[in-house]
Enzyme design. Structure first.
Site, mmCIF file in Angstrom:
data_model
loop_
_atom_site.group_PDB
_atom_site.id
_atom_site.type_symbol
_atom_site.label_atom_id
_atom_site.label_comp_id
_atom_site.label_asym_id
_atom_site.label_seq_id
_atom_site.Cartn_x
_atom_site.Cartn_y
_atom_site.Cartn_z
ATOM 1 N N HIS A 1 49.056 72.993 35.419
ATOM 2 C CA HIS A 1 49.025 72.692 34.173
ATOM 3 C C HIS A 1 48.292 71.465 33.610
ATOM 4 O O HIS A 1 47.955 70.699 34.400
ATOM 5 C CB HIS A 1 50.550 72.570 33.605
ATOM 6 C CG HIS A 1 51.124 71.627 34.073
ATOM 7 N ND1 HIS A 1 51.329 70.316 33.389
ATOM 8 C CD2 HIS A 1 52.134 71.371 35.223
ATOM 9 C CE1 HIS A 1 51.762 69.456 34.143
ATOM 10 N NE2 HIS A 1 52.638 70.011 35.064
ATOM 11 N N ASP B 1 50.581 65.030 38.526
ATOM 12 C CA ASP B 1 51.459 66.005 37.633
ATOM 13 C C ASP B 1 50.624 66.216 36.378
ATOM 14 O O ASP B 1 50.656 65.490 35.468
ATOM 15 C CB ASP B 1 52.867 65.574 37.280
ATOM 16 C CG ASP B 1 53.576 66.500 36.703
ATOM 17 O OD1 ASP B 1 53.041 67.768 36.519
ATOM 18 O OD2 ASP B 1 54.591 66.109 36.133
ATOM 19 N N GLU C 1 53.094 72.467 29.467
ATOM 20 C CA GLU C 1 54.062 72.696 30.406
ATOM 21 C C GLU C 1 55.174 71.549 30.084
ATOM 22 O O GLU C 1 56.493 72.017 30.297
ATOM 23 C CB GLU C 1 53.658 72.602 31.953
ATOM 24 C CG GLU C 1 54.532 72.896 32.833
ATOM 25 C CD GLU C 1 55.339 71.786 33.383
ATOM 26 O OE1 GLU C 1 56.230 72.000 34.274
ATOM 27 O OE2 GLU C 1 55.249 70.833 33.210
ATOM 28 N N GLU C 2 54.990 70.464 30.043
ATOM 29 C CA GLU C 2 55.788 69.380 30.066
ATOM 30 C C GLU C 2 57.150 69.620 29.045
ATOM 31 O O GLU C 2 58.130 69.272 29.201
ATOM 32 C CB GLU C 2 55.423 67.945 30.134
ATOM 33 C CG GLU C 2 54.443 67.628 31.299
ATOM 34 C CD GLU C 2 55.131 67.398 32.610
ATOM 35 O OE1 GLU C 2 56.162 67.496 32.713
ATOM 36 O OE2 GLU C 2 54.459 67.124 33.453
ATOM 37 N N HIS D 1 55.625 61.421 36.548
ATOM 38 C CA HIS D 1 56.112 61.002 34.939
ATOM 39 C C HIS D 1 56.163 59.589 34.801
ATOM 40 O O HIS D 1 56.894 58.948 33.932
ATOM 41 C CB HIS D 1 57.480 61.657 34.543
ATOM 42 C CG HIS D 1 57.464 63.254 34.676
ATOM 43 N ND1 HIS D 1 58.652 63.896 34.118
ATOM 44 C CD2 HIS D 1 56.545 64.001 34.665
ATOM 45 C CE1 HIS D 1 58.274 65.133 34.289
ATOM 46 N NE2 HIS D 1 57.027 65.250 34.657
HETATM 47 ZN ZN LIG Z 1 54.019 69.231 36.469
#
Ligand SMILES: [Zn+2]
Length: 390
Positions: free
Chosen positions: A183, A195, A229-230, A327
């Site tokens: 993503h 991420d 996505e998040e 995150h």
């Molecule tokens: Zn992710």
């Protein structure tokens, strides 16, 4: 989708002693009023503790601190996801969630949270493991705690973001598609290198690698970088809607969204026969020691929406410390090891190419999970994984 920009955020403990507390607002949290919120704190470890009659009766007008010990990300993230709603139901004015991480150097971890319809929305932010424990100690000693909280953010009108797609058309069955993906969105703190910059990178470069080697498989190999996505798998859900007519032609879908550390092999949700094919393929990855496989009922984040519908796979890698950085402002480029990206790209390109070039069709069957109907199961998986990964 709703666009929020983070503003000034601060918290100061006023009693029993004056000290600053690090805070990081969660996704979709409403702001505090401009003057902030000043209230007493009450600390709980679990939802069960929150619901004990003596505790729930004392919540009204207070800020609830959730000090949940990390077990696994999947098990602990429900406090981030539902903490504000559970506290608001009992009359809390705000919620603070211990960052969901197994390890902390005073690190704040944000992430998505969901308000429940009909329940008052209250501001919610994460705090560090260290501060959550300190507040727990104060409470255990019977100290009165008062905190002043400022969470400011600006809301902008909905805007458009797009999935990014590239492909190498198949030579014999171009309508059949193997997807490699990651993503493209990330949280505002850090740069999203882990991420999911690295997952997006290996997906894009798998195609670049095949192209540079002049390899064209029988079926199409497509790279998709999912958007949004998040905030809750929005890009992939839209892709699913737009491609409903060709889902039966999707042979195998891969996503890497748990870091790209040393690759170990492939995790898959592709039933027994599909598993046999994957096991044979990864034997070819012996030179880089990426020959391991693991079978699940569904894998990765976005692509769980196709669990029990399309065979899926994910990068199995040495990522046991992934949630140290996840995150947080520490998710930076420094974490990325170029050699791992090269090897991850090699795994991605090899597996995608070989599946896309198979003489026979890849088996389309899944683990037999007979206790729930497929529809119910998929709904349950979607919900679990939305919470687990976003
Ligand atoms: Zn992710």
């Amino acid at each position: 989708m709703l666009l929020l920009i983070r503003g000034e955020e601060s918290a100061e403990l006023l009693e029993p002693r004056k000290t600053k507390i690090g805070v990081l607002g969660l996704g979709s949290s409403i702001p505090t009023p401009p003057e902030g919120i000043q209230a007493e704190l009450i600390v709980v470890r679990t939802f069960d503790e929150l619901n004990e009659p003596a505790v729930s009766a004392a919540v009204r007008g207070k800020i609830v601190v959730f000090n949940n010990d990390y077990i696994t990300y999947g098990k602990s993230v429900i406090y981030r996801n539902q903490g504000a709603t559970k506290a608001a139901k009992l009359g809390a004015v705000a919620a603070l969630i211990r960052s969901v991480t197994p390890y902390s150097m005073y690190t704040l971890h944000t992430g998505q949270q969901s308000y429940q319809k009909g329940v008052k929305n209250i501001p919610v932010a994460s705090i560090t493991v260290e501060d959550a424990r300190m507040l727990q100690r104060y409470q255990d000693k019977g100290a009165k705690m008062v905190l002043k909280l400022h969470l400011h953010s600006e809301t902008f009108p909905d805007t458009t973001s797009r999935n990014v797609v590239a492909e190498i058309k198949g030579s014999q069955k171009p309508e059949k598609v193997v997807i490699v993906s990651g993503h493209i969105d990330s949280w505002d703190v850090g740069v999203g290198a882990l991420d999911d910059g690295c997952g997006a990178f290996i997906s894009w470069y798998a195609l670049a690698l095949l192209k540079s080697l002049n390899l064209q498989a029988k079926r199409t190999v497509r790279a998709v970088l999912w958007t949004a996505e998040e905030p809750g798998l929005k890009g992939v859900i839209e892709y699913d809607r737009a491609h409903k007519h060709e889902l039966e032609n999707f042979t195998f879908i891969m996503e890497s969204d748990e870091g790209v550390f040393t690759p170990l092999g492939i995790e898959y949700a592709a039933g027994k026969k599909g598993g046999c094919v994957i096991k044979e393929i990864v034997k070819l990855l012996a030179p880089i020691n990426a020959t391991y496989t693991k079978s699940y009922d569904s894998v990765s984040s976005d692509i769980t929406i196709w669990a029990q519908q399309i065979p899926t796979g994910s990068l199995y890698n040495k990522n046991e410390n992934y949630f140290w950085w996840h995150h947080s402002a520490a998710d930076r480029l420094d974490l990325i090891v170029p050699d791992n990206l090269d090897k991850g790209t090699a795994v991605w390109a090899s597996v995608a190419y070989i599946i896309a070039d198979l003489k026979d069709e890849f088996p389309r069957e899944f683990n037999d999970i007979s206790t729930l109907s497929n529809v119910k199961l998929i709904e349950k998986l979607k919900e679990t994984f939305k919470q687990k990964y976003t």
